[in-house]
Design an enzyme around this catalytic site. Structure first.
Site, PDB file in Angstrom:
ATOM      1  N   ARG A 110      31.522 -26.555   8.980  1.00 41.29           N
ATOM      2  CA  ARG A 110      32.104 -25.397   8.311  1.00 41.29           C
ATOM      3  C   ARG A 110      31.951 -25.592   6.805  1.00 41.29           C
ATOM      4  O   ARG A 110      32.391 -26.604   6.274  1.00 41.29           O
ATOM      5  CB  ARG A 110      33.592 -25.361   8.686  1.00 41.29           C
ATOM      6  CG  ARG A 110      34.196 -24.020   8.750  1.00 41.29           C
ATOM      7  CD  ARG A 110      35.578 -24.131   9.340  1.00 41.29           C
ATOM      8  NE  ARG A 110      36.532 -24.797   8.465  1.00 41.29           N
ATOM      9  CZ  ARG A 110      37.779 -24.393   8.290  1.00 41.29           C
ATOM     10  NH1 ARG A 110      38.208 -23.316   8.932  1.00 41.29           N
ATOM     11  NH2 ARG A 110      38.602 -25.045   7.526  1.00 41.29           N
ATOM     12  N   THR A 114      33.067 -21.230   1.830  1.00 41.61           N
ATOM     13  CA  THR A 114      33.014 -19.919   2.510  1.00 41.61           C
ATOM     14  C   THR A 114      33.668 -19.963   3.893  1.00 41.61           C
ATOM     15  O   THR A 114      33.975 -18.909   4.458  1.00 41.61           O
ATOM     16  CB  THR A 114      31.550 -19.480   2.711  1.00 41.61           C
ATOM     17  OG1 THR A 114      30.926 -20.421   3.615  1.00 41.61           O
ATOM     18  CG2 THR A 114      30.806 -19.452   1.388  1.00 41.61           C
ATOM     19  N   ASP A 206      42.443 -32.271   9.400  1.00 42.37           N
ATOM     20  CA  ASP A 206      41.024 -32.213   9.752  1.00 42.37           C
ATOM     21  C   ASP A 206      40.771 -33.130  10.952  1.00 42.37           C
ATOM     22  O   ASP A 206      40.812 -34.359  10.835  1.00 42.37           O
ATOM     23  CB  ASP A 206      40.175 -32.656   8.549  1.00 42.37           C
ATOM     24  CG  ASP A 206      38.693 -32.423   8.784  1.00 42.37           C
ATOM     25  OD1 ASP A 206      38.176 -32.888   9.832  1.00 42.37           O
ATOM     26  OD2 ASP A 206      38.052 -31.775   7.952  1.00 42.37           O
ATOM     27  N   ASP A 209      37.823 -35.731  10.733  1.00 42.98           N
ATOM     28  CA  ASP A 209      38.130 -36.858   9.841  1.00 42.98           C
ATOM     29  C   ASP A 209      39.147 -37.795  10.475  1.00 42.98           C
ATOM     30  O   ASP A 209      39.056 -39.023  10.315  1.00 42.98           O
ATOM     31  CB  ASP A 209      38.663 -36.336   8.501  1.00 42.98           C
ATOM     32  CG  ASP A 209      37.540 -35.821   7.609  1.00 42.98           C
ATOM     33  OD1 ASP A 209      36.370 -36.130   7.878  1.00 42.98           O
ATOM     34  OD2 ASP A 209      37.854 -35.091   6.651  1.00 42.98           O
TER      35      ASP A 209
HETATM   36  C1  PRP Z   1      36.165 -28.280  12.355  1.00 47.65           C
HETATM   37  C2  PRP Z   1      36.595 -28.196  13.812  1.00 47.65           C
HETATM   38  C3  PRP Z   1      35.874 -26.972  14.273  1.00 47.65           C
HETATM   39  C4  PRP Z   1      35.914 -26.071  13.056  1.00 47.65           C
HETATM   40  C5  PRP Z   1      37.025 -25.077  13.236  1.00 47.65           C
HETATM   41  O1  PRP Z   1      34.912 -28.833  12.261  1.00 47.65           O
HETATM   42  O2  PRP Z   1      36.274 -29.350  14.536  1.00 47.65           O
HETATM   43  O3  PRP Z   1      34.541 -27.189  14.662  1.00 47.65           O
HETATM   44  O4  PRP Z   1      36.193 -26.926  11.934  1.00 47.65           O
HETATM   45  O5  PRP Z   1      37.026 -24.167  12.199  1.00 47.65           O
HETATM   46  P1  PRP Z   1      36.585 -22.654  12.390  1.00 47.65           P
HETATM   47  O6  PRP Z   1      37.265 -22.150  13.617  1.00 47.65           O
HETATM   48  O7  PRP Z   1      37.104 -21.989  11.131  1.00 47.65           O
HETATM   49  O8  PRP Z   1      35.096 -22.590  12.471  1.00 47.65           O
HETATM   50  P2  PRP Z   1      34.243 -29.184  10.850  1.00 47.65           P
HETATM   51  O9  PRP Z   1      33.390 -28.046  10.389  1.00 47.65           O
HETATM   52  O10 PRP Z   1      35.290 -29.660   9.887  1.00 47.65           O
HETATM   53  O11 PRP Z   1      33.237 -30.329  11.219  1.00 47.65           O
HETATM   54  P3  PRP Z   1      33.518 -31.781  11.832  1.00 47.65           P
HETATM   55  O12 PRP Z   1      33.860 -31.601  13.274  1.00 47.65           O
HETATM   56  O13 PRP Z   1      32.204 -32.444  11.626  1.00 47.65           O
HETATM   57  O14 PRP Z   1      34.629 -32.430  11.048  1.00 47.65           O
HETATM   58  N1  URA Z   2      39.116 -27.722  11.117  1.00 46.82           N
HETATM   59  C1  URA Z   2      40.031 -28.708  11.295  1.00 46.82           C
HETATM   60  O1  URA Z   2      39.680 -29.839  11.639  1.00 46.82           O
HETATM   61  N2  URA Z   2      41.338 -28.413  11.108  1.00 46.82           N
HETATM   62  C2  URA Z   2      41.752 -27.183  10.734  1.00 46.82           C
HETATM   63  O2  URA Z   2      42.963 -26.967  10.580  1.00 46.82           O
HETATM   64  C3  URA Z   2      40.783 -26.186  10.542  1.00 46.82           C
HETATM   65  C4  URA Z   2      39.468 -26.490  10.751  1.00 46.82           C
END
Ligand code: PRP
Ligand code: URA
Length: 215
Positions: A110, A114, A206, A209
């Site tokens: 994400r 944006t 997150d 993370d």
């Molecule tokens: C996080 C989470 C989802 C997304 C949710 O991933 O694991 O995939 O954000 O947000 P959304 O519904 O607004 O799209 P992230 O993009 O942080 O990547 P990661 O799993 O690599 O930490």
């Molecule tokens: N992705 C995450 O990991 N946590 C949130 O709250 C939103 C997006």
């Protein structure tokens, strides 16, 4: 402001043990090791619900006492599809339930400004269109990542898609269900809302993370 969505397509997995474990996950003091273990455990609980409608065949069996007729899953083929990275944390729990499942991957991050999803990787089993696809990601926030993953799977001909998340924002649920008329959602919690950074409130921060210790 309340957000409307079709509740009949949402299964809230709110067993007392699930709620207890989720509270430990929400706690900012919980470290990566325990967080990872809990993600796996909750995935297993959700897996029970997401497979509840799997059909059964009769299966004759001889117990130490007598012959009887038991039940066996009637050959439904499953693919577990984590949305990278955080979805990886849910795979092992589901594989314990469904050891014969294949695992596909959809890489999505994400954009921090944006909040739009960007796909960076995809690999599915060659017969994914014949399988029930359990798409897994702990967090459903805006719904952008899940919607993009579902669009990719539909484009590959997948018919039966079930989205398993641990924490969902009402906004994300409405987006996903509004975008795809068939997908079913399983979640352990429906939280209050998104904040200005599109994080779920109260949420758990997150997830990626916290699972991988990259805070
Ligand atoms: C996080 C989470 C989802 C997304 C949710 O991933 O694991 O995939 O954000 O947000 P959304 O519904 O607004 O799209 P992230 O993009 O942080 O990547 P990661 O799993 O690599 O930490
Ligand atoms: N992705 C995450 O990991 N946590 C949130 O709250 C939103 C997006």
């Amino acid at each position: 402001m309340s957000v409307d969505f079709d509740r009949s397509r949402v299964t809230l997995v709110d067993h007392p043990l699930v709620q207890h474990k989720l509270t430990i996950m929400r706690d900012e003091r919980t470290g990566s090791k325990q967080f990872r273990e809990l993600v796996k455990e909750l995935a297993l609980f959700e897996g029970y619900e997401a497979t509840r409608d799997f059909p059964l065949d009769d299966a004759p069996v001889t117990t130490p006492i007598c012959e009887t007729v038991g039940k066996r899953i009637a050959g439904r083929k499953v693919a577990i599809v984590p949305i990278l990275r955080a979805g990886l944390g849910m795979v092992d729990g589901l594989l314990e339930l469904i050891p014969a499942a294949r695992v596909g991957h959809v890489g999505m991050y994400r954009d921090e400004v944006t909040h739009e999803p960007h796909e960076y990787y995809a690999k599915l089993p060659s017969d994914a269109d014949q399988r029930i696809c359990l798409v897994v990601d702990p967090m459903l926030a805006t719904g952008g990542s899940a919607t993009a993953a579902i669009d990719y799977l539909r484009g590959q001909g997948v018919k039966d898609i079930r989205l398993l998340v641990l924490v969902a924002a009402p906004e994300g649920i409405a987006t996903v269900l509004g975008h795809d008329p068939e997908v079913r959602l399983y979640t352990c919690a429906i939280d209050e809302r998104l904040n200005d950074a599109a994080y779920i409130v109260p949420g758990l921060g997150d997830a990626g993370d916290r699972i991988f210790g990259t805070l």
